[in-house]
Design an enzyme around this catalytic site. Structure first.
Site, short mmCIF file in Angstrom:
data_model
loop_
_atom_site.label_atom_id
_atom_site.label_comp_id
_atom_site.label_asym_id
_atom_site.label_seq_id
_atom_site.Cartn_x
_atom_site.Cartn_y
_atom_site.Cartn_z
N GLY A 1 2.14 2.32 10.77
CA GLY A 1 3.11 3.41 10.62
C GLY A 1 3.78 3.82 11.91
O GLY A 1 4.44 4.85 11.97
N HIS B 1 -9.76 1.22 4.28
CA HIS B 1 -8.51 1.41 5.03
C HIS B 1 -8.78 2.39 6.18
O HIS B 1 -9.57 3.34 6.04
CB HIS B 1 -7.42 1.94 4.11
N GLU C 1 -7.23 4.82 7.27
CA GLU C 1 -6.99 6.23 6.95
C GLU C 1 -8.18 6.82 6.18
O GLU C 1 -8.50 8.00 6.32
CB GLU C 1 -5.67 6.37 6.17
N GLY D 1 2.54 -1.00 4.36
CA GLY D 1 2.70 0.38 3.96
C GLY D 1 4.17 0.75 3.77
O GLY D 1 4.77 0.49 2.74
N GLY D 2 4.77 1.32 4.82
CA GLY D 2 6.12 1.87 4.73
C GLY D 2 7.14 0.94 4.09
O GLY D 2 7.90 1.35 3.20
N GLU E 1 -5.90 -4.68 10.37
CA GLU E 1 -4.82 -3.74 10.66
C GLU E 1 -5.14 -2.97 11.95
O GLU E 1 -5.93 -2.01 11.92
CB GLU E 1 -4.68 -2.73 9.52
N ASN F 1 0.87 -1.18 0.00
CA ASN F 1 0.00 0.00 0.00
C ASN F 1 0.91 1.23 0.00
O ASN F 1 1.45 1.60 1.04
CB ASN F 1 -0.90 -0.02 1.25
N TRP F 2 1.06 1.81 -1.18
CA TRP F 2 1.96 2.97 -1.29
C TRP F 2 1.37 4.21 -0.62
O TRP F 2 2.09 5.18 -0.41
CB TRP F 2 2.23 3.30 -2.76
N LYS F 3 0.08 4.23 -0.37
CA LYS F 3 -0.60 5.42 0.15
C LYS F 3 -0.31 6.61 -0.79
O LYS F 3 -0.23 6.41 -2.00
CB LYS F 3 -0.20 5.69 1.60
N SER G 1 3.04 -2.15 10.42
CA SER G 1 4.49 -2.23 10.63
C SER G 1 5.08 -3.60 10.28
O SER G 1 6.03 -4.05 10.91
CB SER G 1 4.84 -1.83 12.07
P1 PGA Z 1 2.51 0.30 7.69
O1 PGA Z 1 1.07 0.54 7.02
O2 PGA Z 1 3.03 -1.01 7.13
O3 PGA Z 1 3.33 1.47 7.27
O4 PGA Z 1 2.31 0.21 9.17
C1 PGA Z 1 0.17 -0.51 6.81
C2 PGA Z 1 -1.09 0.02 6.16
O5 PGA Z 1 -1.58 1.08 6.56
O6 PGA Z 1 -1.64 -0.61 5.23
#
Ligand code: PGA
Length: 254
Positions: free
Chosen positions: A175, A97, A99, A236-237, A169, A9-11, A215
């Site tokens: 994050g 998601h 967010e 994500g990251g 999640e 997930n590049w966001k 994470s």
């Molecule tokens: P993260 O994000 O791996 O940076 O914690 C995961 C996500 O929000 O899909």
């Protein structure tokens, strides 16, 4: 055998050039996907088509959208619909998601509509759920996640639930560098599978892929994915770093 999935997930990160370069380098890595293993790369909407072209139809690697509308078409400036994703050859989309829930006020009821639009248009949703820190600390996370799932998914038929993809999640682990322990992940994943089994039967529940997110990195992926009810991860990251994400892919169960 249910699917084992590593989803990036590049966001809202990377320029187009950086993103295409990342895909190119990822595809050069030596991971070898089995027939039940999938890699998804959820990119910003603007990059969907060039990213899909870059991934060159490599088997079991798919570009995914990060969101779609609960409506099919009309006066919804800035939105994209599931029908549009299909028309552009995009088969997968993240739905709900945390967010999106937090910054765009997406409710369980609206997410149920988004799931409907996806299924009507042959787009495969990855339904995201997970509790915030205060809910975890109050020890009400099981019922919180159960409500997210029942309110957004339990109008579906057993046939529609068959092979469904859910990403758990915990928001406190996204994050933050603070991963749920593999035991905490397994406990929640088993709970989610039991919730689905209670509604649709154990046979259907066994077909549902439940990804862990929060994470995940190269160093912890194989331990978390090794849990019996964890079927891969939403990342994500660490998905922005080619070596990290390719190690994560290699951590998938067979
Ligand atoms: P993260 O994000 O791996 O940076 O914690 C995961 C996500 O929000 O899909």
């Amino acid at each position: 055998m249910r699917k084992q999935i590593a989803a990036a997930n590049w966001k809202m990160n990377l320029s187009l050039e950086e993103g295409l370069d990342l895909i190119e380098k990822l595809l050069q890595k030596d991971f070898d996907l089995k027939s039940n293993q999938l890699v998804l790369v959820a990119v910003p909407s603007l990059y969907l088509i060039p990213a899909k072209e870059k991934s060159g139809g490599k088997e079991n690697v798919f570009v995914a959208a990060q969101n779609c509308s609960s409506k099919n078409n009309g006066a919804f400036t800035g939105e994209i619909s599931a029908a549009m994703l299909t028309s552009a050859g995009i088969k997968y989309v993240l739905i709900g998601h945390s967010e999106r829930r937090e910054h765009h006020g997406e409710t369980n009821a609206e997410l149920a509509e988004k799931i409907n639009r996806c299924l009507e248009n042959n787009v495969i949703p990855v339904f995201c759920c997970g509790e915030p820190l205060d809910v975890r600390e109050a020890h009400t996370h099981n019922s919180y996640v159960e409500d997210q799932i029942s309110e957004s998914l339990f109008h579906l038929s057993a046939a529609q639930m068959n092979g469904f993809i859910i990403a758990y999640e915990p928001i406190w682990a996204i994050g933050t560098g603070k991963t749920a322990s593999s035991q905490q992940a397994q406990e929640m994943h088993l709970h989610i599978r039991n919730v689905i089994a209670a509604k649709y039967g154990q046979g259907v529940a066994e077909t549902v892929s439940i990804l862990y997110g929060g994470s995940v990195k190269g160093a912890n992926a194989s331990e978390i994915f090794g849990q019996p009810d964890v079927d891969g991860g939403l990342v994500g990251g660490a998905s922005l770093i080619v070596d990290e994400f390719s190690t994560i892919i290699k951590g998938l169960k067979q």
